[in-house]
Design a protein around this motif. Structure first.
Motif, PDB file in Angstrom:
ATOM      1  N   UNK A  14      -2.716   1.437   6.365  1.00  0.00           N
ATOM      2  CA  UNK A  14      -1.945   1.087   5.171  1.00  0.00           C
ATOM      3  C   UNK A  14      -0.931   2.173   4.818  1.00  0.00           C
ATOM      4  N   UNK A  15      -1.314   3.432   4.936  1.00  0.00           N
ATOM      5  CA  UNK A  15      -0.379   4.523   4.649  1.00  0.00           C
ATOM      6  C   UNK A  15       0.768   4.508   5.642  1.00  0.00           C
ATOM      7  N   UNK A  16       0.436   4.404   6.924  1.00  0.00           N
ATOM      8  CA  UNK A  16       1.461   4.425   7.962  1.00  0.00           C
ATOM      9  C   UNK A  16       2.425   3.266   7.812  1.00  0.00           C
ATOM     10  N   UNK A  17       1.894   2.064   7.536  1.00  0.00           N
ATOM     11  CA  UNK A  17       2.753   0.890   7.417  1.00  0.00           C
ATOM     12  C   UNK A  17       3.718   1.035   6.242  1.00  0.00           C
ATOM     13  N   UNK A  18       3.220   1.474   5.081  1.00  0.00           N
ATOM     14  CA  UNK A  18       4.097   1.642   3.921  1.00  0.00           C
ATOM     15  C   UNK A  18       5.122   2.743   4.158  1.00  0.00           C
ATOM     16  N   UNK A  62      10.039   6.906  -3.675  1.00  0.00           N
ATOM     17  CA  UNK A  62       9.893   5.854  -4.693  1.00  0.00           C
ATOM     18  C   UNK A  62       9.560   4.515  -4.036  1.00  0.00           C
ATOM     19  N   UNK A  63      10.230   4.204  -2.921  1.00  0.00           N
ATOM     20  CA  UNK A  63       9.955   2.946  -2.231  1.00  0.00           C
ATOM     21  C   UNK A  63       8.559   2.936  -1.631  1.00  0.00           C
ATOM     22  N   UNK A  64       8.156   4.048  -1.033  1.00  0.00           N
ATOM     23  CA  UNK A  64       6.798   4.138  -0.486  1.00  0.00           C
ATOM     24  C   UNK A  64       5.769   3.896  -1.578  1.00  0.00           C
ATOM     25  N   UNK A  67       5.672   0.188  -2.678  1.00  0.00           N
ATOM     26  CA  UNK A  67       5.092  -0.650  -1.627  1.00  0.00           C
ATOM     27  C   UNK A  67       3.592  -0.375  -1.482  1.00  0.00           C
ATOM     28  N   UNK A  68       3.239   0.899  -1.389  1.00  0.00           N
ATOM     29  CA  UNK A  68       1.841   1.258  -1.147  1.00  0.00           C
ATOM     30  C   UNK A  68       0.956   0.862  -2.327  1.00  0.00           C
ATOM     31  N   UNK A  69       1.466   0.976  -3.546  1.00  0.00           N
ATOM     32  CA  UNK A  69       0.671   0.581  -4.714  1.00  0.00           C
ATOM     33  C   UNK A  69       0.298  -0.894  -4.647  1.00  0.00           C
ATOM     34  N   UNK A  70       1.168  -1.721  -4.092  1.00  0.00           N
ATOM     35  CA  UNK A  70       0.900  -3.150  -3.974  1.00  0.00           C
ATOM     36  C   UNK A  70      -0.066  -3.461  -2.833  1.00  0.00           C
ATOM     37  N   UNK A 105      -3.474   8.711 -10.177  1.00  0.00           N
ATOM     38  CA  UNK A 105      -3.338   7.267 -10.406  1.00  0.00           C
ATOM     39  C   UNK A 105      -3.481   6.490  -9.104  1.00  0.00           C
ATOM     40  N   UNK A 106      -2.838   6.968  -8.050  1.00  0.00           N
ATOM     41  CA  UNK A 106      -2.895   6.247  -6.789  1.00  0.00           C
ATOM     42  C   UNK A 106      -4.285   6.317  -6.175  1.00  0.00           C
TER      43      UNK A 106
END
Length: 204
Positions: A14-18, A62-64, A67-70, A105-106
């Motif tokens: 998930x980290x790598x993909x985001x 910001x984009x990471x 995306x990653x939060x979702x 938070x994350x």
């Protein structure tokens, strides 16, 4: 005291993909997934720096994060045996905390979606203070728990250095980002190759 990614949970996909998806913001080709894996655990700014112009990094971060939060729990799961280990430690009266490079938070978001947050006494991310190998995230976590620490357990050499700097015994786990050789070179107090071995170290 546990690191999160690569120690309690297998979150690399998930980290790598985001991380790789975010490169469209800069119009750049992302590094291969295997390369990204070796960088996980570093601050995001350090992960992006070798690959994109410096002026684009804030937008990529910001984009990471958006995306990653979702999508942070699409493929992320606790490593087999970790839930049982946490439950056994709690039954013995141990205080359990996470000390991670993620923001608080994350980290809480990931743990909450996996049903793990309630098994921990405190979750501490790196929020506005130096990252590992500095000990700050661990000392903040210990303050949050309100008890002295015994072990810092992690999968990266920075976890070992931070734990030592915080005055804790250190245990390296080999199922995460760094190889057993790299971890042994960091001179932890213990190295374990399986969750069962970690269970034996902490509880037997």
């Amino acid at each position: 005291m546990f690191d999160l990614d690569g120690t309690l949970v297998d979150s690399f996909d998930d980290i790598s993909a985001a991380f790789r998806r975010s490169f469209h913001v800069a119009g750049c080709e992302p590094p291969e997934a295997g390369v990204v894996r070796q960088m996980i655990g570093k601050p995001l700014r350090d992960m992006y720096a070798p690959w994109v112009p410096a002026e684009t990094i804030d937008a990529l971060i910001a984009e990471y994060r958006r995306d990653y939060a979702e999508r942070c729990a699409e493929r992320t799961r606790p490593y087999p045996g970790i839930v049982d280990l946490l439950d056994a430690l709690r039954l013995r009266g141990h205080a359990l905390a996470v000390a991670t490079t993620k923001t608080t938070w994350m980290a809480c978001t990931v743990l909450g979606r996996l049903g793990l947050e309630g098994r921990l006494d405190h979750v501490q991310g790196t929020d506005g203070f130096p990252h590992k190998p500095a000990p700050d995230v661990i000392t903040h976590a210990l303050a949050g728990v309100g008890r002295p620490g015994a072990w810092m357990i992690g999968d990266a050499v920075t976890d070992i250095a931070a734990g030592r700097a915080a005055g804790l015994r250190t245990c390296a786990v080999t199922w995460g980002v760094h190889s057993e050789t790299q971890l042994r070179d960091a001179e932890p107090d213990a190295v374990v190759t399986t969750v069962d071995s970690l269970h034996a170290l902490l509880l037997d």
